[in-house]
Design an enzyme around this catalytic site. Structure first.
Site, PDB file in Angstrom:
ATOM      1  N   CYS A 127       0.828  -1.214   0.000  1.00 13.22           N
ATOM      2  CA  CYS A 127       0.000   0.000   0.000  1.00 13.22           C
ATOM      3  C   CYS A 127       0.861   1.262   0.000  1.00 13.22           C
ATOM      4  CB  CYS A 127      -1.001  -0.066   1.163  1.00 13.22           C
ATOM      5  SG  CYS A 127      -0.946   1.257   2.367  1.00 13.22           S
ATOM      6  N   CYS A 165       1.132   3.318   3.079  1.00 16.05           N
ATOM      7  CA  CYS A 165       1.948   2.673   4.124  1.00 16.05           C
ATOM      8  C   CYS A 165       3.423   2.883   3.820  1.00 16.05           C
ATOM      9  CB  CYS A 165       1.666   1.174   4.189  1.00 16.05           C
ATOM     10  SG  CYS A 165      -0.082   0.808   4.409  1.00 16.05           S
ATOM     11  N   ARG A 170      34.352  -0.418  23.785  1.00 14.37           N
ATOM     12  CA  ARG A 170      34.917   0.556  22.840  1.00 14.37           C
ATOM     13  C   ARG A 170      36.009  -0.070  21.958  1.00 14.37           C
ATOM     14  NH1 ARG A 170      36.348   5.926  24.433  1.00 14.37           N
ATOM     15  NH2 ARG A 170      35.068   6.580  22.699  1.00 14.37           N
ATOM     16  N   HIS A 184      35.137   7.899   9.398  1.00 14.55           N
ATOM     17  CA  HIS A 184      34.816   9.337   9.403  1.00 14.55           C
ATOM     18  C   HIS A 184      35.992  10.134   8.849  1.00 14.55           C
ATOM     19  CE1 HIS A 184      30.961   9.107  11.389  1.00 14.55           C
ATOM     20  NE2 HIS A 184      31.445   8.464  12.424  1.00 14.55           N
ATOM     21  N   HIS A 221      25.708   6.897  11.801  1.00 14.01           N
ATOM     22  CA  HIS A 221      26.361   6.588  13.077  1.00 14.01           C
ATOM     23  C   HIS A 221      25.434   7.020  14.227  1.00 14.01           C
ATOM     24  CE1 HIS A 221      30.408   6.859  15.523  1.00 14.01           C
ATOM     25  NE2 HIS A 221      29.510   6.116  16.121  1.00 14.01           N
ATOM     26  N   ASN A 222      24.789   8.151  14.078  1.00 14.19           N
ATOM     27  CA  ASN A 222      23.831   8.575  15.110  1.00 14.19           C
ATOM     28  C   ASN A 222      22.642   7.623  15.196  1.00 14.19           C
ATOM     29  OD1 ASN A 222      24.955  10.654  16.531  1.00 14.19           O
ATOM     30  ND2 ASN A 222      24.183  12.264  15.167  1.00 14.19           N
ATOM     31  N   LYS A 225      26.168   6.693  24.961  1.00 18.84           N
ATOM     32  CA  LYS A 225      25.852   7.011  23.566  1.00 18.84           C
ATOM     33  C   LYS A 225      24.922   8.216  23.535  1.00 18.84           C
ATOM     34  CE  LYS A 225      27.355   3.036  21.578  1.00 18.84           C
ATOM     35  NZ  LYS A 225      28.555   2.866  22.400  1.00 18.84           N
ATOM     36  N   TRP A 246      25.329  12.748  18.538  1.00 17.61           N
ATOM     37  CA  TRP A 246      26.623  13.423  18.552  1.00 17.61           C
ATOM     38  C   TRP A 246      26.740  14.399  17.374  1.00 17.61           C
ATOM     39  CZ3 TRP A 246      30.955  13.901  15.532  1.00 17.61           C
ATOM     40  CH2 TRP A 246      32.175  14.150  16.197  1.00 17.61           C
TER      41      TRP A 246
HETATM   42  P1  FAD Z   1      31.492   4.857  18.848  1.00 18.11           P
HETATM   43  O1  FAD Z   1      30.058   4.806  18.478  1.00 18.11           O
HETATM   44  O2  FAD Z   1      32.329   3.719  18.447  1.00 18.11           O
HETATM   45  O3  FAD Z   1      32.077   6.204  18.249  1.00 18.11           O
HETATM   46  C1  FAD Z   1      33.467   6.482  18.269  1.00 18.11           C
HETATM   47  C2  FAD Z   1      33.655   7.959  18.420  1.00 18.11           C
HETATM   48  O4  FAD Z   1      33.126   8.637  17.292  1.00 18.11           O
HETATM   49  C3  FAD Z   1      32.899   8.562  19.604  1.00 18.11           C
HETATM   50  O5  FAD Z   1      33.664   8.486  20.757  1.00 18.11           O
HETATM   51  C4  FAD Z   1      32.678   9.995  19.154  1.00 18.11           C
HETATM   52  O6  FAD Z   1      33.843  10.770  19.401  1.00 18.11           O
HETATM   53  C5  FAD Z   1      32.520   9.867  17.673  1.00 18.11           C
HETATM   54  N1  FAD Z   1      31.124   9.826  17.250  1.00 18.11           N
HETATM   55  C6  FAD Z   1      30.030   9.382  17.919  1.00 18.11           C
HETATM   56  N2  FAD Z   1      28.939   9.514  17.159  1.00 18.11           N
HETATM   57  C7  FAD Z   1      29.333  10.041  15.990  1.00 18.11           C
HETATM   58  C8  FAD Z   1      28.658  10.409  14.815  1.00 18.11           C
HETATM   59  N3  FAD Z   1      27.342  10.285  14.682  1.00 18.11           N
HETATM   60  N4  FAD Z   1      29.397  10.923  13.802  1.00 18.11           N
HETATM   61  C9  FAD Z   1      30.724  11.085  13.910  1.00 18.11           C
HETATM   62  N5  FAD Z   1      31.413  10.742  15.007  1.00 18.11           N
HETATM   63  C10 FAD Z   1      30.728  10.234  16.043  1.00 18.11           C
HETATM   64  N6  FAD Z   1      27.253  -2.190  18.450  1.00 18.11           N
HETATM   65  C11 FAD Z   1      26.112  -2.816  18.824  1.00 18.11           C
HETATM   66  O7  FAD Z   1      25.947  -3.092  20.017  1.00 18.11           O
HETATM   67  N7  FAD Z   1      25.130  -3.096  17.919  1.00 18.11           N
HETATM   68  C12 FAD Z   1      25.268  -2.791  16.598  1.00 18.11           C
HETATM   69  O8  FAD Z   1      24.393  -3.080  15.795  1.00 18.11           O
HETATM   70  C13 FAD Z   1      26.463  -2.167  16.173  1.00 18.11           C
HETATM   71  N8  FAD Z   1      26.679  -1.858  14.870  1.00 18.11           N
HETATM   72  C14 FAD Z   1      27.864  -1.328  14.475  1.00 18.11           C
HETATM   73  C15 FAD Z   1      28.102  -1.071  13.114  1.00 18.11           C
HETATM   74  C16 FAD Z   1      29.314  -0.566  12.696  1.00 18.11           C
HETATM   75  C17 FAD Z   1      29.545  -0.326  11.242  1.00 18.11           C
HETATM   76  C18 FAD Z   1      30.337  -0.309  13.641  1.00 18.11           C
HETATM   77  C19 FAD Z   1      31.679   0.223  13.197  1.00 18.11           C
HETATM   78  C20 FAD Z   1      30.115  -0.539  14.991  1.00 18.11           C
HETATM   79  C21 FAD Z   1      28.895  -1.067  15.418  1.00 18.11           C
HETATM   80  N9  FAD Z   1      28.637  -1.306  16.769  1.00 18.11           N
HETATM   81  C22 FAD Z   1      27.457  -1.883  17.154  1.00 18.11           C
HETATM   82  C23 FAD Z   1      29.588  -0.862  17.791  1.00 18.11           C
HETATM   83  C24 FAD Z   1      29.161   0.493  18.343  1.00 18.11           C
HETATM   84  O9  FAD Z   1      28.647   1.334  17.316  1.00 18.11           O
HETATM   85  C25 FAD Z   1      30.313   1.260  18.981  1.00 18.11           C
HETATM   86  O10 FAD Z   1      31.369   1.359  18.069  1.00 18.11           O
HETATM   87  C26 FAD Z   1      30.836   0.634  20.240  1.00 18.11           C
HETATM   88  O11 FAD Z   1      29.771   0.415  21.136  1.00 18.11           O
HETATM   89  C27 FAD Z   1      31.873   1.554  20.931  1.00 18.11           C
HETATM   90  O12 FAD Z   1      31.239   2.781  21.227  1.00 18.11           O
HETATM   91  P2  FAD Z   1      31.996   4.122  21.556  1.00 18.11           P
HETATM   92  O13 FAD Z   1      31.455   4.650  22.813  1.00 18.11           O
HETATM   93  O14 FAD Z   1      33.446   3.903  21.532  1.00 18.11           O
HETATM   94  O15 FAD Z   1      31.592   5.124  20.390  1.00 18.11           O
END
Ligand code: FAD
Length: 516
Positions: A42, A45, A376, A387, A450-451, A469, A472
């Site tokens: 639809c 939808c 991390r 990035h 990423h967000n 999280k 950001w």
């Molecule tokens: P991260 O999310 O790893 O970010 C690293 C740094 O990037 C942050 O400290 C900040 O300085 C900066 N940052 C944060 N947000 C943004 C942004 N929007 N744009 C630019 N810079 C930014 N984990 C899961 O549990 N489930 C998932 O499905 C999952 N999918 C993932 C997919 C991918 C492709 C990747 C690379 C990682 C995935 N992860 C997932 C892991 C998760 O996203 C984090 O990388 C992990 O939890 C470590 O988080 P962190 O606090 O170090 O920040």
């Protein structure tokens, strides 16, 4: 599975209803449920689905009180359920209050809006519908009074009481209360502008505005750039002592004391470190890829594209760049495939002895350190790396806008060790690389996705309590990145986000501390 063939996937934070789970999700649930009954063919939808997904992201924090679900009535196996719920047209949205009975058909929303803000308000109205059972996890939403506040600290031990002063039509107080529902050490209550004595005691002149109220009767105004929901939430979530329920409050000295393996490296969380980027490369090339003994076909193409973007855009030290370039030259010449990992590894370790070419061995996480070994580190390094690469490609400025993102997508799809993450990322990539038509839009695409990931996994077990999280960058990190629309909704100022990312990830700002 059939559910994945509909308009939503497991990455959307929407419960996908099926014959197997409909009973447990809609009947006697402790949370109220908002359910969309749709048909995947639809048109209405299809055009509504991005709004419904956006709503799911927007009220993600409300889940213990009100959760969202969807069911594809066009799938054969679901037809019976949709008949039982007397669905006559698509999409139909129904509200099921907490603890609904098995024979409850839910309350249909007639002529519902296609605006996330209005949908959110409609859900709050439903929650407050007189006489319906209150979800046990839902905090009180009704306005508080001065008498109640005076008693508050006698019966509560929370550190912060945030009072949102507003008129009776405003939803902000209730929204922020729900947004913080999964956080401890903070209670949010709304106070109406008609609560005159309290209004004059605190000298409140602006509605809405938010005040922090303390047990000794002192108070202070919460300082935010705009008096709207999102800014209150950013500010309240980072008050001292405010943590996600069930997570230990992060105490920095404890972190230092409990570390056994490596000493903590001080770092500036608003900067990017070359040590993280080199660590990510080491881990990717020497650990993650080592799981592939033979690389062929689609995987080999993915590897070639990855090494190619690294050789082009990685802003590394000269020795590292020499290594990446020689690795790339060798790899692009492997026309026939398959290649063995062993042969690839010899090039990574430079056994061919190309002069001044090396990738340092081992990991040394700095900006990507975690408070525990399982937090991390590598995934943080992977995000940071890509990035940086999108920003570098944008600075250099003469390539296919999708080049870096395609390389990332295929690397993640073929090699990223977290397979579950890879699946989610693929779901997102499938949905939208088309919008990337310029190099700046590639930078934005990755930031935005990423967000989305941050939103989806905020509060999960994988979240380091020291590094929650957030969407950001925060308003403190980049005030100009944030703005509000006329209706008070938060919005990103993308024209400011691009230069912010350009500077944050730029090669000239990458710090070289802790490199060997
Ligand atoms: P991260 O999310 O790893 O970010 C690293 C740094 O990037 C942050 O400290 C900040 O300085 C900066 N940052 C944060 N947000 C943004 C942004 N929007 N744009 C630019 N810079 C930014 N984990 C899961 O549990 N489930 C998932 O499905 C999952 N999918 C993932 C997919 C991918 C492709 C990747 C690379 C990682 C995935 N992860 C997932 C892991 C998760 O996203 C984090 O990388 C992990 O939890 C470590 O988080 P962190 O606090 O170090 O920040």
């Amino acid at each position: 599975p059939a559910a994945e063939a509909g308009l939503y996937t497991a990455s959307d934070q929407i419960v996908l209803l099926s014959e197997q789970n409909v009973g447990s999700v809609l009947v006697n649930s402790s949370a109220a449920m908002v359910v969309e009954f749709y048909a995947s063919w639809c048109g209405h939808c299809i055009s509504f689905s991005p709004i419904y997904k956006k709503l799911a992201r927007d009220i993600k924090e409300w889940k213990p009180a009100v959760n969202m679900a969807a069911i594809d009535c066009a799938a054969d196996e679901n037809v019976k359920i949709c008949m039982e719920y007397k669905i006559r047209g698509y999409p139909t949205i129904k509200f099921f209050h907490a603890n609904s009975f098995a024979n409850s058909l839910g309350m249909p929303y007639r002529g519902f809006s296609r605006d996330v803000r209005e949908l959110r308000h409609m859900i709050i109205d439903s929650l407050e519908y007189p006489g319906d059972p209150w979800p046990p996890a839902c905090p009180p939403l009704e306005p508080t009074s001065e008498a109640e506040i005076n008693n508050f600290f006698e019966t509560n031990t929370v550190q912060h009481l945030a009072l949102i002063f507003e008129d009776d039509k405003s939803y902000i107080g209730r929204e922020v209360t729900l947004d913080l529902l999964q956080f401890e050490n903070i209670t949010v209550r709304r106070v109406l502008d008609t609560e005159e004595h309290l209004v004059s005691k605190l000298g409140v002149t602006e509605f809405p505005s938010c005040y922090l109220y303390y047990p000794n009767g002192s108070f202070e105004r919460l300082v935010v750039k705009f008096e709207v929901r999102t800014f209150y939430v950013y500010a309240l979530q980072r008050l001292p002592g405010v943590v996600r329920s069930g997570k230990p409050p992060p105490v920095f000295t404890e972190l230092l004391k409990n570390r056994t393996e490596e000493p903590w490296r001080d770092f500036n969380s608003s900067r990017v470190y070359m040590a993280d980027l080199e660590s990510a490369l080491h881990y990717s090339l020497r650990v993650e890829l080592a799981l592939q003994s033979v690389i062929n076909g689609q995987a080999l193409t993915a590897l070639k594209d990855y090494i190619s973007v690294l050789a082009k855009y990685f802003p590394g030290r000269p020795v590292v760049m020499n290594l990446l370039k020689s690795l790339n030259t060798w790899l692009q010449n492997q026309n026939k495939g398959p290649i063995s990992y062993e042969a690839f590894r010899e090039r990574v370790d430079n056994t061919a002895q190309v002069p001044d070419a090396a990738l340092p061995e081992g990991v040394r996480w700095v900006g990507c350190q975690g408070s525990q070994p399982h937090f991390r580190r590598y995934p943080c390094g992977v995000w940071t790396l890509f990035h940086v690469l999108t920003v570098q490609a944008n600075n250099i400025g003469d390539s296919d806008p999708k080049e870096v993102l395609k390389a990332m997508r295929n690397y993640i799809h073929n090699f990223f060790g977290c397979r579950y993450c890879a699946q989610h990322f693929e779901n997102m990539a499938r949905e939208g690389l088309d919008v990337v038509t310029s190099l700046p839009s590639a930078v934005l695409w990755l930031w935005y996705r990423h967000n989305r990931v941050n939103n989806r996994i905020a509060g999960d077990l994988s979240e380091d309590p020291f590094f929650p999280k957030i969407q950001w960058p925060s308003p403190e990190m980049c005030p100009s990145c944030h703005t509000v629309k006329d209706n008070g909704e938060h919005s990103w100022n993308e024209a400011q986000v691009i230069p912010f990312l350009g500077s944050h990830f730029s090669s000239s700002r990458i710090l070289t501390d802790y490199l060997e």
